[in-house]
Design an enzyme around this catalytic site. Structure first.
Site, PDB file in Angstrom:
ATOM      1  N   GLY A  76       0.828  -1.333  -0.160  1.00 43.45           N
ATOM      2  CA  GLY A  76       0.010  -0.057   0.069  1.00 43.45           C
ATOM      3  C   GLY A  76       0.949   1.330   0.048  1.00 43.45           C
ATOM      4  O   GLY A  76       2.181   1.169   0.248  1.00 43.45           O
ATOM      5  N   ARG A  85      -1.976   9.500   8.789  1.00 44.09           N
ATOM      6  CA  ARG A  85      -2.144   8.071   8.378  1.00 44.09           C
ATOM      7  C   ARG A  85      -3.574   7.837   7.821  1.00 44.09           C
ATOM      8  O   ARG A  85      -3.910   7.132   6.743  1.00 44.09           O
ATOM      9  CB  ARG A  85      -2.170   7.120   9.426  1.00 44.09           C
ATOM     10  N   ASN A 119      -1.400   1.044   6.535  1.00 45.39           N
ATOM     11  CA  ASN A 119      -1.959   2.271   7.416  1.00 45.39           C
ATOM     12  C   ASN A 119      -3.157   2.470   6.280  1.00 45.39           C
ATOM     13  O   ASN A 119      -3.296   2.505   5.180  1.00 45.39           O
ATOM     14  CB  ASN A 119      -1.113   3.487   7.557  1.00 45.39           C
ATOM     15  N   ASP A 122      -5.619   0.355  11.951  1.00 46.08           N
ATOM     16  CA  ASP A 122      -6.731  -0.006  12.836  1.00 46.08           C
ATOM     17  C   ASP A 122      -8.033  -0.420  11.650  1.00 46.08           C
ATOM     18  O   ASP A 122      -8.731  -1.340  11.994  1.00 46.08           O
ATOM     19  CB  ASP A 122      -7.252   0.966  13.929  1.00 46.08           C
ATOM     20  N   ALA A 149       6.721   1.493  22.334  1.00 48.60           N
ATOM     21  CA  ALA A 149       8.160   1.727  22.507  1.00 48.60           C
ATOM     22  C   ALA A 149       8.729   2.930  22.633  1.00 48.60           C
ATOM     23  O   ALA A 149       9.779   3.304  23.183  1.00 48.60           O
ATOM     24  CB  ALA A 149       8.752   0.755  21.324  1.00 48.60           C
ATOM     25  N   ARG A 150       8.107   3.844  21.861  1.00 50.09           N
ATOM     26  CA  ARG A 150       8.819   5.324  21.876  1.00 50.09           C
ATOM     27  C   ARG A 150       8.541   5.913  23.449  1.00 50.09           C
ATOM     28  O   ARG A 150       9.408   6.729  23.590  1.00 50.09           O
ATOM     29  CB  ARG A 150       7.908   6.070  20.830  1.00 50.09           C
ATOM     30  N   HIS A 174      -3.432   3.566  16.296  1.00 50.78           N
ATOM     31  CA  HIS A 174      -2.074   3.803  15.810  1.00 50.78           C
ATOM     32  C   HIS A 174      -2.373   5.150  15.001  1.00 50.78           C
ATOM     33  O   HIS A 174      -2.385   5.167  13.717  1.00 50.78           O
ATOM     34  CB  HIS A 174      -1.442   2.763  15.185  1.00 50.78           C
TER      35      HIS A 174
END
Length: 309
Positions: A76, A85, A119, A122, A149-150, A174
């Site tokens: 994509g 996104r 993206n 979700d 993680a960030r 996200h």
């Protein structure tokens, strides 16, 4: 395990590299709309295998996915500087609508796990779940694994500890409506405020706002400097693959469809136990009323955009 990766651009290529470097795949099949790109990536990784794990890596077509236990969809349009996104919604929905039926014709629906990276993530998870007919537990998006993680990395730097000692989750979309779950942050098993008291650290409201901003906008900063993001998501996807292949039952903030926040199902990221069959359980961490309200608002945004397809 045989693993298929569909879409071998910068993101899919990074995923292939990180999955290869785990050493857990027996065979990796690369599929791309440009067969020359897929063959080039397979050759390059095959040469790299000389210095690491001896894995059968080759380009192929959908029929080569027969017997795959995991299929990763990374195809994509990628997010570009200035885009959110959600700007990718229409183009990438068409990509998922094309790919998923072709995958389901050849894989074993009783055993395969689909991992979605495309993206807006979700919404693509919801679409892939609907089209595939698979249980929600076996259609999983990488979700907020990278966002979490960030969050963990920024907290560790602020507190001068290893990221391995920090437990922190980003929930919901996200995307721009994600929710930093501050009330459930722990450091060395201690609640954040307790840890700060014992070590003389202070996380002011202004500092929290700064961390919140940097977590939400990390992708935009990377896009401005690098043009695309690939290493972080490549590592996150490989970590998810490892948890499934090894039946680790590890808790990861992945995206999967659920029906607790809205009358209709919606895919959002929550802490979930991940094992061989995909999502084994969804957990609800401690949340303030404000965090819960923002999480529900995030779910509404995802559902509304899904209904635009």
């Amino acid at each position: 395990m045989k693993i298929g990766i569909i879409g071998v651009g910068s993101v899919g290529g990074a995923i292939a590299t990180y999955v290869h470097n785990t050493g857990i795949a027996r065979e990796i099949v690369l599929i791309d709309s440009d067969p020359f790109r897929a063959r080039g990536a397979a050759e390059d990784l095959g040469h790299a295998a000389t210095f690491g794990y001896d894995i059968d890596i080759h380009a192929g077509s959908y029929r080569d996915l027969r017997g795959a236990g995991i299929v990763i969809i990374a195809a994509g349009a990628n997010q570009r500087a200035g885009e959110t996104r959600l700007d990718l919604l229409s183009a990438n929905a068409a990509v998922i609508q094309d790919i998923v039926p072709q995958v389901m014709k050849v894989v074993d629906p009783k055993n395969v796990v689909l991992i979605i990276v495309t993206n807006p993530l979700d919404i693509m998870v919801m679409l892939a779940t609907e089209i595939s007919g698979l249980p929600a537990s076996r259609v999983i998006g990488t979700g907020t694994m990278l966002d979490s993680a960030r969050f963990k990395t920024l907290m560790a730097r602020m507190l001068n500890v290893s990221p391995a000692s920090v437990s922190s989750y980003v929930l919901g979309e996200h995307g721009d409506s994600s929710v930093l779950n501050w009330s459930a942050v722990t450091v060395g098993s201690l609640p954040l405020d307790n840890f700060c008291r014992q070590t003389g650290n202070e996380i002011s409201a202004r500092t929290r706002d700064t961390i919140d901003y940097r977590v939400r906008n990390a992708a935009y900063e990377i896009l401005r400097g690098r043009g695309a993001t690939w290493d972080g998501i490549g590592a996150a996807a490989a970590d998810l693959v490892r948890a499934i292949v090894n039946d680790e039952r590890r808790i990861l903030t992945v995206s999967s469809c659920m029906q607790k926040f809205l009358p209709k199902p919606v895919a959002i990221s929550m802490p979930r136990i991940i094992g061989a069959a995909g999502v084994a359980a969804t957990l609800r961490p401690e949340m303030t009323d404000a965090e819960f309200h923002n999480l529900r608002k995030s779910a509404v945004i995802i559902r509304k955009n899904y209904e635009k397809i």
